[in-house]
Design an enzyme around this catalytic site. Structure first.
Site, PDB file in Angstrom:
ATOM      1  CE  LYS A   1      46.045 -10.471  18.192  1.00 19.34           C
ATOM      2  NZ  LYS A   1      46.343 -11.912  18.098  1.00 19.34           N
TER       3      LYS A   1
ATOM      4  CG  ASP B   1      47.309 -14.370  15.259  1.00 15.08           C
ATOM      5  OD1 ASP B   1      48.528 -14.209  15.371  1.00 15.08           O
ATOM      6  OD2 ASP B   1      46.472 -13.576  15.731  1.00 15.08           O
TER       7      ASP B   1
END
Ligand code: ATR
Length: 282
Positions: free
Chosen positions: A69, A105
């Protein structure tokens, strides 16, 4: 799949446990989008090549999971403001060859919290347990809802302090508190969020704090979705708290990705059903 199918995927290391393909393929079926989504095991030494691959093959979108990420940001053309503030990307949109990185997220978590447990976060007092990667996106997204306070507590104080410093800013709602001060903070909080791994399978009887510290009617929220109801949430429910489990965050981070890629509203209920069915080994 035919010669018009648009391809999507998720990369990670490991990746075989992921529920994203079943969830996103259900979303494509449900909306009649001619898309297909698969999981790809990409090790860190192949990350650059993998991103080159999606450019070359014209993938429309990609999800990125652990451990890529942060590293993936190097290989993209543009990073959305939120993803930049969080310092991590979990969704890539390919706009005619330009790769743009987003982070869904935190905003996925907040949308799930608002739709499933607490529609109004403005003016609320929020406590966040943990200061790792997951907490970062969540604190950033929570702070945008204009809460009265977001207090971060972490076993390791320095990480709570650093997270509050990087997302806080003077006069903002975000601050760090000592783990020893949690009992008092939880007693006053409207929402308490567990972002730590405490209580995750197989340690299903562990809880990060005593759930009896929460006031009745408050929301107890846990990012963990295995088990669906953690010991922390069970204890809070016995205390007449409203509970919010981690499955919603997973579903809504995928829902935002679907919406960025297709421009269509995500079929959230169907996506959730599909994931739940896979847990019960349909
Ligand atoms: P993630 O990306 O899922 O947030 P992480 O970055 O490894 O994962 O962070 C895990 C979080 O859980 C951290 O806040 C960690 O606290 P430390 O910074 O002190 O390590 C927290 N955590 C893990 N085990 C814990 C435990 N037994 N008690 C309290 N906090 C714990």
């Amino acid at each position: 799949m035919d010669n018009q199918t648009v391809v999507y995927g998720v990369i990670g290391d490991p990746i075989r446990h992921t529920k994203s393909p079943i969830m996103l393929n259900r979303a494509f079926r449900e909306t009649g989008v001619n898309g297909a989504y698969a999981a790809f095991h990409v090790t860190p030494d192949r990350l650059e090549a993998a991103i080159g691959g999606i450019r070359a093959l014209g993938f429309r979108g990609l999800n990125v999971t652990i451990p890529h990420k942060v590293a993936v940001m190097t290989w993209l053309d543009e990073i959305d403001e939120g993803a930049r503030a969080i310092g991590a990307v979990n969704t890539i949109v390919n706009e005619n060859g330009r790769l743009i990185g987003y982070n869904t997220d935190g905003i996925g978590y907040v949308r799930s919290l608002k739709e499933e447990a607490e529609p109004e976060l403005a003016g609320r007092r929020i406590v966040v347990l943990g200061a790792g990667g997951a907490a970062r996106g969540i604190v950033w997204a929570l702070a945008r809802e204009l809460p009265a306070s977001v207090k971060i507590a972490n076993r390791t104080w320095d990480k709570a302090r650093d997270l509050a410093a990087s997302l806080g800013g003077d006069g903002g709602p975000v601050s760090a508190i000592r783990w020893e001060d949690l009992r008092d903070a939880c007693g006053e909080a409207d929402v308490v969020v567990n972002t730590t791994s405490v209580g995750m399978s197989p340690n299903v009887d562990d809880t990060p704090i005593d759930p009896a510290w929460l006031k009745p009617g408050a929301v107890a929220s846990d990012l963990i979705y295995n088990p669906l109801v953690t010991a922390f949430l069970r204890g809070a429910r016995e205390r007449d708290c409203r509970i919010h489990g981690g499955l919603g965050m997973f579903v809504y981070q995928g829902a935002y990705a679907f919406e960025y890629w297709t421009g269509l509203p995500a079929p959230v209920a169907a996506m959730r059903d599909e994931v739940l069915a896979s847990f019960s080994g349909k």
